[in-house]
Scaffold this motif. Structure first.
Motif, PDB file in Angstrom:
ATOM      1  N   GLY A   1      37.563 -62.291 -19.461  1.00 55.37           N
ATOM      2  CA  GLY A   1      37.019 -61.705 -18.222  1.00 55.37           C
ATOM      3  C   GLY A   1      35.743 -60.910 -18.420  1.00 55.37           C
TER       4      GLY A   1
ATOM      5  N   SER B   1      32.682 -61.686 -17.744  1.00 55.91           N
ATOM      6  CA  SER B   1      31.518 -62.072 -16.948  1.00 55.91           C
ATOM      7  C   SER B   1      31.100 -60.984 -15.967  1.00 55.91           C
ATOM      8  CB  SER B   1      31.795 -63.377 -16.182  1.00 55.91           C
ATOM      9  OG  SER B   1      32.830 -63.192 -15.242  1.00 55.91           O
TER      10      SER B   1
ATOM     11  N   ILE C   1      35.035 -54.696 -15.622  1.00 54.91           N
ATOM     12  CA  ILE C   1      35.543 -54.001 -16.809  1.00 54.91           C
ATOM     13  C   ILE C   1      35.351 -54.849 -18.069  1.00 54.91           C
ATOM     14  CG2 ILE C   1      37.697 -53.229 -17.893  1.00 54.91           C
ATOM     15  CD1 ILE C   1      38.532 -52.236 -15.033  1.00 54.91           C
TER      16      ILE C   1
ATOM     17  N   ARG D   1      35.862 -68.198 -15.570  1.00 57.62           N
ATOM     18  CA  ARG D   1      35.842 -69.566 -15.044  1.00 57.62           C
ATOM     19  C   ARG D   1      34.424 -70.083 -14.893  1.00 57.62           C
ATOM     20  NH1 ARG D   1      39.617 -68.241 -10.148  1.00 57.62           N
ATOM     21  NH2 ARG D   1      38.374 -66.353 -10.466  1.00 57.62           N
TER      22      ARG D   1
ATOM     23  N   ASP E   1      39.977 -71.615 -17.289  1.00 62.09           N
ATOM     24  CA  ASP E   1      40.857 -70.923 -16.353  1.00 62.09           C
ATOM     25  C   ASP E   1      42.063 -70.385 -17.127  1.00 62.09           C
ATOM     26  OD1 ASP E   1      42.603 -70.072 -14.355  1.00 62.09           O
ATOM     27  OD2 ASP E   1      41.959 -71.664 -12.976  1.00 62.09           O
ATOM     28  N   LEU E   2      42.207 -69.082 -17.118  1.00 62.25           N
ATOM     29  CA  LEU E   2      43.270 -68.433 -17.896  1.00 62.25           C
ATOM     30  C   LEU E   2      44.666 -68.647 -17.317  1.00 62.25           C
ATOM     31  CD1 LEU E   2      41.470 -65.062 -18.558  1.00 62.25           C
ATOM     32  CD2 LEU E   2      42.555 -66.427 -20.352  1.00 62.25           C
TER      33      LEU E   2
ATOM     34  N   SER F   1      41.448 -58.721 -20.734  1.00 62.72           N
ATOM     35  CA  SER F   1      40.998 -57.861 -19.633  1.00 62.72           C
ATOM     36  C   SER F   1      41.040 -58.571 -18.288  1.00 62.72           C
ATOM     37  CB  SER F   1      39.566 -57.362 -19.893  1.00 62.72           C
ATOM     38  OG  SER F   1      39.106 -56.575 -18.816  1.00 62.72           O
TER      39      SER F   1
ATOM     40  N   TYR G   1      51.109 -58.259  -7.926  1.00 63.57           N
ATOM     41  CA  TYR G   1      50.191 -57.780  -8.970  1.00 63.57           C
ATOM     42  C   TYR G   1      50.834 -56.675  -9.805  1.00 63.57           C
ATOM     43  CZ  TYR G   1      46.088 -55.227 -10.778  1.00 63.57           C
ATOM     44  OH  TYR G   1      45.183 -54.563 -11.578  1.00 63.57           O
TER      45      TYR G   1
ATOM     46  N   LYS H   1      51.785 -56.739 -13.789  1.00 62.32           N
ATOM     47  CA  LYS H   1      51.274 -55.748 -14.750  1.00 62.32           C
ATOM     48  C   LYS H   1      52.428 -54.953 -15.375  1.00 62.32           C
ATOM     49  CE  LYS H   1      46.662 -56.141 -14.415  1.00 62.32           C
ATOM     50  NZ  LYS H   1      45.825 -56.623 -15.532  1.00 62.32           N
TER      51      LYS H   1
ATOM     52  N   GLY I   1      42.485 -46.730 -13.436  1.00 61.71           N
ATOM     53  CA  GLY I   1      42.679 -46.400 -12.030  1.00 61.71           C
ATOM     54  C   GLY I   1      41.553 -47.068 -11.246  1.00 61.71           C
TER      55      GLY I   1
ATOM     56  N   THR J   1      38.415 -48.369 -10.269  1.00 55.51           N
ATOM     57  CA  THR J   1      37.195 -48.566 -11.038  1.00 55.51           C
ATOM     58  C   THR J   1      36.236 -49.435 -10.240  1.00 55.51           C
ATOM     59  OG1 THR J   1      38.598 -48.516 -13.000  1.00 55.51           O
ATOM     60  CG2 THR J   1      36.343 -49.267 -13.311  1.00 55.51           C
TER      61      THR J   1
ATOM     62  N   THR K   1      34.213 -52.115  -9.610  1.00 54.55           N
ATOM     63  CA  THR K   1      33.921 -53.465 -10.119  1.00 54.55           C
ATOM     64  C   THR K   1      33.967 -54.408  -8.912  1.00 54.55           C
ATOM     65  OG1 THR K   1      36.232 -54.101 -10.393  1.00 54.55           O
ATOM     66  CG2 THR K   1      35.201 -52.983 -12.270  1.00 54.55           C
TER      67      THR K   1
ATOM     68  N   GLY L   1      35.832 -57.052  -8.476  1.00 51.54           N
ATOM     69  CA  GLY L   1      37.230 -57.351  -8.155  1.00 51.54           C
ATOM     70  C   GLY L   1      37.948 -56.150  -7.554  1.00 51.54           C
TER      71      GLY L   1
ATOM     72  N   ARG M   1      40.400 -53.418  -2.880  1.00 53.85           N
ATOM     73  CA  ARG M   1      40.588 -52.189  -2.078  1.00 53.85           C
ATOM     74  C   ARG M   1      40.143 -52.407  -0.639  1.00 53.85           C
ATOM     75  NH1 ARG M   1      40.093 -50.128  -7.057  1.00 53.85           N
ATOM     76  NH2 ARG M   1      37.832 -50.251  -7.133  1.00 53.85           N
TER      77      ARG M   1
HETATM   78  N1  LIG Z   1      38.798 -52.399 -10.964  1.00 58.41           N
HETATM   79  C1  LIG Z   1      39.878 -51.685 -10.789  1.00 58.41           C
HETATM   80  O1  LIG Z   1      39.926 -50.758  -9.953  1.00 58.41           O
HETATM   81  C2  LIG Z   1      41.095 -51.954 -11.649  1.00 58.41           C
HETATM   82  C3  LIG Z   1      42.174 -51.057 -11.557  1.00 58.41           C
HETATM   83  C4  LIG Z   1      43.301 -51.279 -12.342  1.00 58.41           C
HETATM   84  C5  LIG Z   1      43.340 -52.365 -13.203  1.00 58.41           C
HETATM   85  N2  LIG Z   1      42.283 -53.221 -13.271  1.00 58.41           N
HETATM   86  C6  LIG Z   1      42.397 -54.358 -14.205  1.00 58.41           C
HETATM   87  O2  LIG Z   1      41.215 -54.411 -14.999  1.00 58.41           O
HETATM   88  C7  LIG Z   1      40.962 -55.776 -15.361  1.00 58.41           C
HETATM   89  C8  LIG Z   1      39.522 -56.128 -15.002  1.00 58.41           C
HETATM   90  O3  LIG Z   1      39.382 -55.975 -13.596  1.00 58.41           O
HETATM   91  P1  LIG Z   1      37.952 -55.943 -12.870  1.00 58.41           P
HETATM   92  O4  LIG Z   1      38.086 -54.973 -11.764  1.00 58.41           O
HETATM   93  O5  LIG Z   1      36.870 -55.816 -13.860  1.00 58.41           O
HETATM   94  O6  LIG Z   1      37.957 -57.438 -12.235  1.00 58.41           O
HETATM   95  P2  LIG Z   1      36.763 -58.357 -11.732  1.00 58.41           P
HETATM   96  O7  LIG Z   1      35.562 -57.572 -11.378  1.00 58.41           O
HETATM   97  O8  LIG Z   1      37.340 -59.241 -10.674  1.00 58.41           O
HETATM   98  O9  LIG Z   1      36.461 -59.276 -13.031  1.00 58.41           O
HETATM   99  C9  LIG Z   1      37.501 -60.140 -13.463  1.00 58.41           C
HETATM  100  C10 LIG Z   1      37.040 -61.002 -14.613  1.00 58.41           C
HETATM  101  O10 LIG Z   1      38.110 -61.896 -14.950  1.00 58.41           O
HETATM  102  C11 LIG Z   1      37.669 -63.262 -14.779  1.00 58.41           C
HETATM  103  N3  LIG Z   1      38.741 -64.065 -14.209  1.00 58.41           N
HETATM  104  C12 LIG Z   1      39.367 -63.878 -13.014  1.00 58.41           C
HETATM  105  N4  LIG Z   1      40.258 -64.856 -12.797  1.00 58.41           N
HETATM  106  C13 LIG Z   1      40.190 -65.680 -13.880  1.00 58.41           C
HETATM  107  C14 LIG Z   1      40.843 -66.882 -14.241  1.00 58.41           C
HETATM  108  N5  LIG Z   1      41.773 -67.442 -13.453  1.00 58.41           N
HETATM  109  N6  LIG Z   1      40.536 -67.459 -15.419  1.00 58.41           N
HETATM  110  C15 LIG Z   1      39.598 -66.913 -16.228  1.00 58.41           C
HETATM  111  N7  LIG Z   1      38.945 -65.781 -15.948  1.00 58.41           N
HETATM  112  C16 LIG Z   1      39.234 -65.179 -14.782  1.00 58.41           C
HETATM  113  C17 LIG Z   1      36.468 -63.155 -13.814  1.00 58.41           C
HETATM  114  O11 LIG Z   1      35.578 -64.253 -13.919  1.00 58.41           O
HETATM  115  P3  LIG Z   1      35.730 -65.580 -12.969  1.00 58.41           P
HETATM  116  O12 LIG Z   1      36.142 -65.118 -11.614  1.00 58.41           O
HETATM  117  O13 LIG Z   1      34.383 -66.233 -13.020  1.00 58.41           O
HETATM  118  O14 LIG Z   1      36.761 -66.437 -13.621  1.00 58.41           O
HETATM  119  C18 LIG Z   1      35.828 -61.865 -14.308  1.00 58.41           C
HETATM  120  O15 LIG Z   1      35.120 -62.095 -15.490  1.00 58.41           O
HETATM  121  C19 LIG Z   1      42.008 -56.618 -14.625  1.00 58.41           C
HETATM  122  O16 LIG Z   1      43.075 -56.909 -15.490  1.00 58.41           O
HETATM  123  C20 LIG Z   1      42.472 -55.707 -13.504  1.00 58.41           C
HETATM  124  O17 LIG Z   1      43.777 -56.009 -13.084  1.00 58.41           O
HETATM  125  C21 LIG Z   1      41.166 -53.036 -12.508  1.00 58.41           C
END
Ligand SMILES: NC(=O)c1ccc[n+]([C@@H]2O[C@H](COP(=O)([O-])OP(=O)(O)OC[C@H]3O[C@@H](n4cnc5c(N)ncnc54)[C@H](OP(=O)(O)O)[C@@H]3O)[C@@H](O)[C@H]2O)c1
Length: 256
Positions: free
Chosen positions: A22, A24, A27, A47, A63-64, A90, A156, A160, A187, A189, A191, A193, A198
């Protein structure tokens, strides 16, 4: 952190090979930057490849959620890096659903595959070689949301929570082999996603997202906040830490 050795600076992850899922955006991208800066050779996955990857990083598209995608990543890590010393899962996330009845079989499967089985499957690929070497550092990015599951993200938080339970058991399994397994639980963050999830949550809940107050430390987290904790856990500074879960959440989810 850099140490001075024989008069020259040695970065703390120099010579280490790291696989980060993840990377790209969000986080994962922050973790990639931190590990590269610390001197590791890094392969990351998503992806699709973004246009703004750091020049030095290796990238594989997969695709993971499928075992085939995991096999592609593992083969690429062996080919490009020659093996993995540091494994950071991640990638993760989910779309909001309106409670249990709106969460279909397909959504459950997808969410478990991405947030739980992807880590399990990747670990299974690399644990044997880590055992042989007698060392390795694994970090699973979990979530502070598991402490307060709500109806919109049941799938979700359950995935987790499975990751939490598995991580603790795995840490106990692998400690005698010199392999450390830890978690970082973000918490809120900032990003792509996190913001999208949210926003969906706020709309279903009948709120506008900026009506939700900031965490006690006064702001949302950044990918760098989370990546700092990951870097610490994979470094030798944490060489007596396994089975830990560092909450990086601005003080929002107090635990005793
Ligand atoms: N941001 C928050 O507030 C928050 C809070 C608690 C926990 N987290 C956790 O922190 C981690 C990172 O979250 P983030 O907020 O950085 O997410 P994000 O901005 O959506 O980034 C997710 C990353 O994972 C990749 N990904 C998603 N689905 C995938 C798939 N099916 N196969 C391969 N790669 C995939 C995405 O690339 P592609 O879409 O191009 O595949 C991207 O690189 C996650 O585990 C999330 O649950 C985040």
């Amino acid at each position: 952190m850099a140490a001075v050795e024989n008069g020259s600076e040695k970065r703390e992850l120099a010579g280490k090979r790291a696989l980060v899922t993840g990377g790209s955006r969000g986080i994962g991208a922050g973790i990639v930057r931190h590990l590269l800066d610390a001197g590791a050779e890094v392969l990351t996955t998503a992806r699709s490849a973004p246009g703004d990857l750091p020049g030095k990083v290796h990238f594989v598209e997969a695709d993971l959620r499928t075992p085939e995608g995991i096999d592609t990543i593992a083969a690429s890590a062996r080919e490009v890096l020659g093996g993995v010393d540091i494994l950071v899962s991640s990638a993760g996330g989910a779309r909001a659903r309106d409670g249990a009845t709106d969460t279909t079989e397909e959504v459950w499967q997808d969410t478990l595959n991405l947030n739980f089985f992807a880590a399990v499957r990747l670990d299974r690929h690399f644990i044997p070689e880590m055992r042989e070497r007698g060392s390795g550092a694994i970090v699973h990015v979990a979530s502070a949301a598991t402490t307060l599951p709500d109806r919109y993200f049941l799938h979700y938080t359950a995935a987790k929570a499975a990751l939490d339970n598995y991580s603790v058991g795995l840490s106990r399994d692998l400690a005698p082999a010199g392999i450390r397994v830890n978690r970082v639980s973000p918490g809120r963050t900032a990003t792509p996603g996190g913001e999208a999830a949210r926003e969906e949550w706020a709309q279903m809940f009948g709120y506008v997202s900026n009506a939700v107050g900031a965490p006690p430390l006064g702001r949302d987290g950044t990918p760098d906040d989370i990546a700092e904790a990951v870097l610490f856990l994979v470094s030798d500074r944490a060489n007596w830490i396994s089975g830990a879960n560092i909450f990086v959440d601005g003080g929002e989810f107090p635990r005793v």
